[in-house]
Design a protein around this motif. Sequence first.
Motif, mmCIF file in Angstrom:
data_model
loop_
_atom_site.group_PDB
_atom_site.id
_atom_site.type_symbol
_atom_site.label_atom_id
_atom_site.label_comp_id
_atom_site.label_asym_id
_atom_site.label_seq_id
_atom_site.Cartn_x
_atom_site.Cartn_y
_atom_site.Cartn_z
ATOM 1 N N UNK A 119 -36.246 -33.094 -36.063
ATOM 2 C CA UNK A 119 -35.828 -31.972 -35.906
ATOM 3 C C UNK A 119 -36.953 -30.954 -34.569
ATOM 4 N N UNK A 120 -38.417 -31.292 -34.872
ATOM 5 C CA UNK A 120 -39.518 -31.395 -34.509
ATOM 6 C C UNK A 120 -39.867 -32.122 -33.906
ATOM 7 N N UNK A 121 -41.608 -31.948 -33.066
ATOM 8 C CA UNK A 121 -42.056 -34.074 -32.388
ATOM 9 C C UNK A 121 -42.513 -33.730 -33.905
ATOM 10 N N UNK A 122 -43.560 -35.136 -33.714
ATOM 11 C CA UNK A 122 -44.120 -34.809 -34.850
ATOM 12 C C UNK A 122 -43.728 -34.803 -36.439
ATOM 13 N N UNK A 123 -42.889 -34.490 -36.347
ATOM 14 C CA UNK A 123 -42.490 -33.981 -38.137
ATOM 15 C C UNK A 123 -41.554 -35.100 -38.522
ATOM 16 N N UNK A 124 -41.432 -35.483 -40.213
ATOM 17 C CA UNK A 124 -40.535 -36.571 -40.501
ATOM 18 C C UNK A 124 -39.710 -36.096 -41.631
ATOM 19 N N UNK A 125 -40.390 -34.746 -41.756
ATOM 20 C CA UNK A 125 -39.820 -34.596 -42.732
ATOM 21 C C UNK A 125 -38.591 -33.895 -43.194
ATOM 22 N N UNK A 126 -37.632 -33.233 -41.866
ATOM 23 C CA UNK A 126 -35.994 -33.048 -41.534
ATOM 24 C C UNK A 126 -35.606 -34.261 -41.881
ATOM 25 N N UNK A 127 -35.607 -35.583 -40.792
ATOM 26 C CA UNK A 127 -34.774 -36.205 -41.461
ATOM 27 C C UNK A 127 -35.047 -37.367 -42.660
ATOM 28 N N UNK A 128 -36.440 -37.019 -43.145
ATOM 29 C CA UNK A 128 -35.764 -37.903 -44.743
ATOM 30 C C UNK A 128 -35.622 -37.301 -45.806
ATOM 31 N N UNK A 129 -35.557 -35.776 -45.424
ATOM 32 C CA UNK A 129 -35.225 -35.084 -47.574
ATOM 33 C C UNK A 129 -33.046 -35.267 -46.596
#
Length: 639
Positions: free
Chosen positions: A616-626
Motif C-alpha cells: 500500500x506504500x512503496x518499500x513497505x511489505x507489511x500490508x501484503x504480508x498481513x
Amino acid sequence: MKKIISPSKIQKLLKESHLYCQAGKFNEAKLIYQELLKAIPSHPDVLTNLGTIELQSGNIHAGINYLEKSIKINPIQPRAISNLGNAFLELKKNIEAINYYDLAIKMDGCFPEAYYNKARALKTSQKYPEAISNYQQAIKYNPRYFEAFLNLGFIYNELKDFTKAHEQYDFAISINPQSSEAFYNRGIVYENMGEHVKALTDYDIATKLNPNNFYAFNSKGLLFNQMKDFNNALLNFDCAIKINPNFFNGYMNKGHIYEEIKDFTKALEQYNFAINLNPGNSEIFFSKGLIFKQMKDFSSAIFNFDCAIKANPSFFLAILNKALLILQLNDYKNGWQLYESRWETTQEKCFLRTLKPKLEDLSIIKKNILIWAEQGIGDQILYGTLIKEMIKSPNMFIISVDPKIKDLFERSFKGKSNLRFLSNLESINESLYDFHLPLGSLGKFFRNSINDFQFQPFSYLLPDSNKTTHLMKKIKNVKKFTCGISWMSKSERIGSEKSLNLNQLIPILRLPNIDFIDLQYGDTKVEKKSLLNDFNIEVRSFDEIDNFNDIDGLACLISTCDFIVTISNVTAHIAGALGKKVFLILPYSGIGRLWYWHEGINNSLWYPSIQIFEQTEARDWSAPIIQIREKVIEEISYD
C-alpha cells in the motif's frame, strides 16, 4: 590617398602593437594595425597580425580575409598559414584545416603549434592514431607543451588505455601544478580505473585550484552517487548549480538521486528546473514519466512519455515504457502495437536473423511457423498460456524455448501433432519454416481486451508424475499443510525492487500446522539457518532438486504443495501455470511491478489461480504480508 608614416614610426608602431598582443590587449593592438594598414596596406606582417587578432576575437571570416591577403603577398609564412588552418578548424572544415597545417609543417618541420593544431583537427575527426602521432611531434619540439599532454590524455582515456592517459596527465601536472583542468581530467581517469579515493582527491584539488570548476563538482557528485553516498552527491551537485545556475546536468543528476531515494516531489522539482532550461529534452520527460508511474499517477506518466516521444520520435525506450504501462492498465489492443518497439531498444538485442517474413496474420493455412523464444523463462511460461489457442490454427508450429523448460513443455503438449519444441540454443534451418514470430508477439492475436481472457486456461503445465509422487512421499505430512515459499529475485536490473528477506515473512512462517518448503533458487542456507536459530522456524529444502537449473524438478516440488507464497519470479509463473493456489506479493509500483500483474484486479488474468497482494506504500511489505497471513489462516481453517 595613403597616409604617409616614416619607416621609424612604422617600426615603433609594430613593436608597440606586438607588446600589446603579448599582454593580451588585442583591441589596442588592433587599432594600431588598422592605422598601419592605411599607410602600408600590403605589409604581410600587419595583415597577418590583424588577421590573427580577428580570429582571437571570434571574427573568423574577417580573420581569413586578412590572412589570405597576407599569404598572397608572401606565401612563405608558416605561422600565418597555420593560423589560417585554425580558422577553418573553427569553422569545422577539418580537411581544409589539415591541408593548411601540412603546408605550414612542410615549410617549418620544427613547428610544434602546427603539429598540435593538426592533431586537434584529427582528434575532432576521431582519427586517434594520427592525432597521437602529431601531438607527440608537437611535444618533441616543445617538451613542455602542456596542452598537448592534456589532449593526449583525453585520447588515451577515450581509447580506454588508462595507464597512458594517467601518464600524460602526470606530465601535464608536472608542467603546470596549478591547472584545475589537469587534475580534473586525471580524476576522470582514476574513476575509470576504479580508484575512487584517488579520483575524489583529484576532483577536490581541481575545485580548490578553481572554485568555479562546476564540472569537477558535478563529477564528485556522480562519484558519490555511484558510492551510494547521496548526501555528499547532492551537496556537490548544489555547488555545481550555484556556480552555474544554468547547468542542466546538475538538475538532472539531483533529480535522479531524489528518484533513487523515492523522494518523488523533490525529483519532479529538479526535473522541472531542467525543463525550464531545455524544454525540448526528451530524457527529462521520460524521467518524469517513470516517476509518475511509480506514484501511480498513470495519466501523468503517459502524458510525459508522450512528451518525450514528441520531442524525439525515435525514443524507443519511452515508447516501450508507454506500451508496458498501457498493457498494465489492460489496454491490450493499443499496448501490443507499441510493444513491438522493444526490438529497437538496447534492452532487446536477440531478434531472430532470418530472411523469412514475420507472421502478421493467422488466417494463413498449411504453413510452417516458427515461434521463437525471447526474454526470460517466466515470460516464456506466461506467453505459453496462449499456445493451445494458437495451435488450433491449421498450420504446423515449431516453438523454441529455454532448454530448462523444454521437457516440461513437451510433456504438457504431448500428442499435439502440429506442434514441436526446440531449445532456443539450437540453430534451425530456414527451410523448415515459412513465417516466424517472437513469442512475446503472440498476445496481439489472442488477447486484445479483458474479455479475451475468458479463454485463459486455469492451468496448462504438467509436472513429471513419477517424480512428483516420489517427492510427495518425502514431503507430505497428513497432519500438516504444505506451503512453498519464494522471496527473492536475482534479476540485476529489478530484483532488489521486488525481493524480501526471509525474516519479513515471519508473520506467515509462524502459523501452526504448516510445513514450509523452500522453492527459492540460489543459496539460502544462511538465511534459513538464522531463521531456525533465532525463531525456531524451519524452512525445508530438498537437495535433490536444483531450484535454479532443474525447472522440471521445481515444477514437481511446487506440485506437492497445497499453496504457494511468493514474490514475482519464476516460481510464480510455474505455480500459476500448474494451477496451484498462489498468494503473490507485489511492490506498490515502479520497475519491480511488471506489466502482466495488471492494475485494479486482485486475481491474475494470465494465471487465474494467482491472488495478488500489493504494497500500500512503496518499500513497505507489511500490508501484503498481513493480508496473505489472513488468507492462509482462512485456507487452513476451511480445509
